[in-house]
Motif scaffolding. Structure first.
Motif, PDB file in Angstrom:
ATOM      1  N   ASN A   2      16.325 110.673 -19.626  1.00 35.91           N
ATOM      2  CA  ASN A   2      15.449 111.748 -20.087  1.00 35.91           C
ATOM      3  C   ASN A   2      16.196 113.074 -20.127  1.00 35.91           C
ATOM      4  O   ASN A   2      16.905 113.432 -19.188  1.00 35.91           O
ATOM      5  CB  ASN A   2      14.218 111.869 -19.186  1.00 35.91           C
ATOM      6  N   ALA A  40      12.918 111.334 -24.078  1.00 31.94           N
ATOM      7  CA  ALA A  40      11.893 111.825 -23.155  1.00 31.94           C
ATOM      8  C   ALA A  40      10.875 110.723 -22.913  1.00 31.94           C
ATOM      9  O   ALA A  40      10.473 110.024 -23.849  1.00 31.94           O
ATOM     10  CB  ALA A  40      11.199 113.051 -23.731  1.00 31.94           C
ATOM     11  N   GLY A  41      10.453 110.553 -21.696  1.00 32.76           N
ATOM     12  CA  GLY A  41       9.444 109.568 -21.365  1.00 32.76           C
ATOM     13  C   GLY A  41       9.886 108.140 -21.678  1.00 32.76           C
ATOM     14  O   GLY A  41       9.076 107.272 -21.944  1.00 32.76           O
ATOM     15  N   GLY A  42      11.206 107.908 -21.681  1.00 26.42           N
ATOM     16  CA  GLY A  42      11.738 106.568 -21.897  1.00 26.42           C
ATOM     17  C   GLY A  42      11.945 106.167 -23.351  1.00 26.42           C
ATOM     18  O   GLY A  42      12.208 104.995 -23.634  1.00 26.42           O
ATOM     19  N   SER A  43      11.836 107.138 -24.288  1.00 27.47           N
ATOM     20  CA  SER A  43      12.093 106.807 -25.687  1.00 27.47           C
ATOM     21  C   SER A  43      12.636 108.017 -26.440  1.00 27.47           C
ATOM     22  O   SER A  43      12.514 109.160 -25.983  1.00 27.47           O
ATOM     23  CB  SER A  43      10.815 106.296 -26.366  1.00 27.47           C
TER      24      SER A  43
END
Length: 95
Positions: free
Chosen positions: A71, A87-90
């Motif tokens: 992130n 961000a937020g895993g993607s």
């Protein structure tokens, strides 16, 4: 000089202020006549210029997907022509 030989203390010191630029903050683009330190203690990297710009890493989607992303990473995706941040895993498009 690059730190204190024979110790575990390393840094890059520049005159006249003898500021250690490896101590967690770095000013890029200052002039010898300016106060070449970052704007405040919360800044880790500052680029100072009125004639040049910052250029993100540029890569294809395949190259991006080969990264071990965390992130906060950002890049310019040349496959999609999008500025992206992880961000937020993607990966998220910023424009």
């Amino acid at each position: 000089p690059f730190g204190d030989p024979g110790s575990t203390t390393w840094g890059f010191y520049a005159e006249p202020a003898a500021h250690n630029y490896f101590a967690g903050d770095l000013m890029i683009g200052g002039t010898p006549a300016s106060d070449d330190v970052v704007a405040n203690s919360s800044v880790g990297l500052e680029i100072k210029s009125t004639t040049k710009a910052f250029l993100n890493a540029r890569m294809t989607t395949a190259e991006r997907d080969a990264l071990t992303a965390i992130n906060g990473m950002q890049l310019y995706n040349v496959t999609t022509d999008k500025l992206q941040v992880y961000a937020g895993g993607s990966w998220v498009d910023l424009h």
